[in-house]
Scaffold this active site. Sequence first.
Site, PDB file in Angstrom:
ATOM      1  N   LYS A   1     -10.097   5.785   4.453  1.00 58.19           N
ATOM      2  CA  LYS A   1     -11.115   5.279   4.985  1.00 58.19           C
ATOM      3  C   LYS A   1     -12.317   5.968   3.992  1.00 58.19           C
ATOM      4  O   LYS A   1     -12.868   5.344   3.887  1.00 58.19           O
ATOM      5  CB  LYS A   1     -11.439   6.059   6.271  1.00 58.19           C
TER       6      LYS A   1
ATOM      7  N   HIS B   1      -9.662   3.988  -0.497  1.00 56.81           N
ATOM      8  CA  HIS B   1      -7.740   3.564  -0.897  1.00 56.81           C
ATOM      9  C   HIS B   1      -7.580   2.904  -1.689  1.00 56.81           C
ATOM     10  O   HIS B   1      -7.127   1.192  -2.021  1.00 56.81           O
ATOM     11  CB  HIS B   1      -7.567   2.468   0.735  1.00 56.81           C
TER      12      HIS B   1
ATOM     13  N   SER C   1     -10.843   0.876   5.429  1.00 56.65           N
ATOM     14  CA  SER C   1     -10.560   1.485   3.978  1.00 56.65           C
ATOM     15  C   SER C   1     -11.622   0.422   3.031  1.00 56.65           C
ATOM     16  O   SER C   1     -11.033  -1.350   3.519  1.00 56.65           O
ATOM     17  CB  SER C   1      -9.503   1.952   3.960  1.00 56.65           C
TER      18      SER C   1
ATOM     19  N   CYS D   1       0.439  -0.929   0.289  1.00 59.14           N
ATOM     20  CA  CYS D   1      -0.191   0.136  -0.026  1.00 59.14           C
ATOM     21  C   CYS D   1       0.713   1.779  -0.377  1.00 59.14           C
ATOM     22  O   CYS D   1       0.699   2.480  -0.372  1.00 59.14           O
ATOM     23  CB  CYS D   1      -0.739   0.057   0.941  1.00 59.14           C
TER      24      CYS D   1
END
Length: 427
Positions: free
Chosen positions: A376, A380, A254, A129
Amino acid sequence: MAGVRVVKSSLSRTRFDAIKSTLFQNIYHHPRSCKVLCRHVHSQPRSVYICGASVVPVTRHQKVTLEDMAAEAIQGALSDGNLDPSSIQALYVGNMMSGMLSKQQHLGPLISNTAKLGPIEAATAEACCGAGGAALRWGYLAVMSGEVDIVAVVGTELMTHADRAMVTESLATASHWKTEGAQGETFVSLNGRLMSEYMHRYGVSHSAFFPFAQVAHMNASTSPHAVFQNKQLSLDMYENSPIISGPIQLYDASPTCDGAACVVLSSIPSLAERTGRKRVRIAASAAASDILAVAQREDVLHLRAVEKSGRDVLSRARITHEEVDIFELHDAYTSMACLSLENVGFVEHGAGVHFAADGHISRDGKLPIATFGGLKARGHPVGATGIYQAAEMYSQLHGVAGPNQVALIQNVGGSGASVFAHVLVQE
C-alpha cells in the site's frame, strides 16, 4: 532403473504398491545402481539461508531499464553478503508484465548478462502479482534439492512508463480473461466485489478498513525505499478520497510503481554469517492455488490458496500462529489485507477489521503487518513485490531493523488464485 518398465496387470493396488516398494528398496541398496539416485541420501538435511539482500527504492517515474534495475539489486545483494558474482550458480527472476509493457520477454539471460553473472541457469517465474514469491520458492527448492548451493532471486517490474489504460489491461490478463478481463473487469473491480461482500456479510462500513491503510502509511514514513515516505493518512482523507471502483477508494489500493529487489540464498551456513549478523534461515516454503474466476468460487471470502499456503508453511516450519512476530501480508488492497489475516487463521472470519481497529496490526501490536509500508505505501511493483517482502524481513530478522525472530511472508497472485508463503527465522 534401466530395463524396468510398468505394464498393465490384474494385480490389486495393494499388491502393486508392495512390489514397487520392494523394487525401489533394492535399487537404493544396490552398490552400483544407486550412485546417482542416492547421491544425497546420507547427507545431512539441508537448510536455506539468506546471505545478502538489496532493494532499489520504489518510484513512480523510473528512468532505467528492467535489466538495469535488476542488476543494481543483484549487485547490491552480493555486496551486502560480501559475495563474488562468480559464486552464483543460478538466477531466478520474478516478473509479470515485461512482455506486455516493455516488449521484452526472456529476462533470465538478459539480467544475468547485465549483472555479469556468467552463463548460469537463468529463468523467469510468472504468477501475476505473486511472481516474486514464485521465484523465491524456485530458489528455495533448487538449494534444498542439492542441485545448487548459491542462487540469486530477483524481482523486477517497470510499469510507470506505460499509460494507465495499458497497465490496467495488462494486469487484467491475469484474471479469468473470458469471464472477467474481456468483460471489463479489473483487479480493482474484483477486489471491490470482495470488499462489498465483506461489508454486507459482516455489517461493517467502508471506514472499518481504514486501519490497514493507516498503518501502512505510518510504517512507510521510516522506510527509506518506500514510495510514500511522507504521506500520513487521516480518517477524513481516507473516507473522502475518490472512488475507483466502489466500494474501493483511492487509499484502499496500492499504487502503480517501478522497482527491483534481490536476495541471495545458500545452503552454506558460514556465508550467512560473513557479515557478522544473525543468520536468517528460510524455515519453510509453500504454495497453493484456487479457482481463477472469482465468481466461480463457492465462497468469495474463503481464499483457499491463502488459507492452504499459510497453514502448510507454518506446519512445515513447525511454527504456531502465536510464534509469528510479523505477518508480511499482501496488502494490495485493504480488503485483501483483512482477508489474509482471517484466511491464514490469525483471527476468525469477520474479525479482521476489529483486530486492526484494536491496534494489533501496528508495529508494536500483537501481529505487525506492512512494517516497511507494505504494498500500500512502500509500493507494489507487481513482479518484484515478493522479493521486497523477503529482503525487508531479512533486514528485520538479522537485527538491522528490529528485535523480531519469526516472520511469515505471503505473496498473492491475482485475487487469491496463486499464493506463495515463506517462514523466515532468526538463528
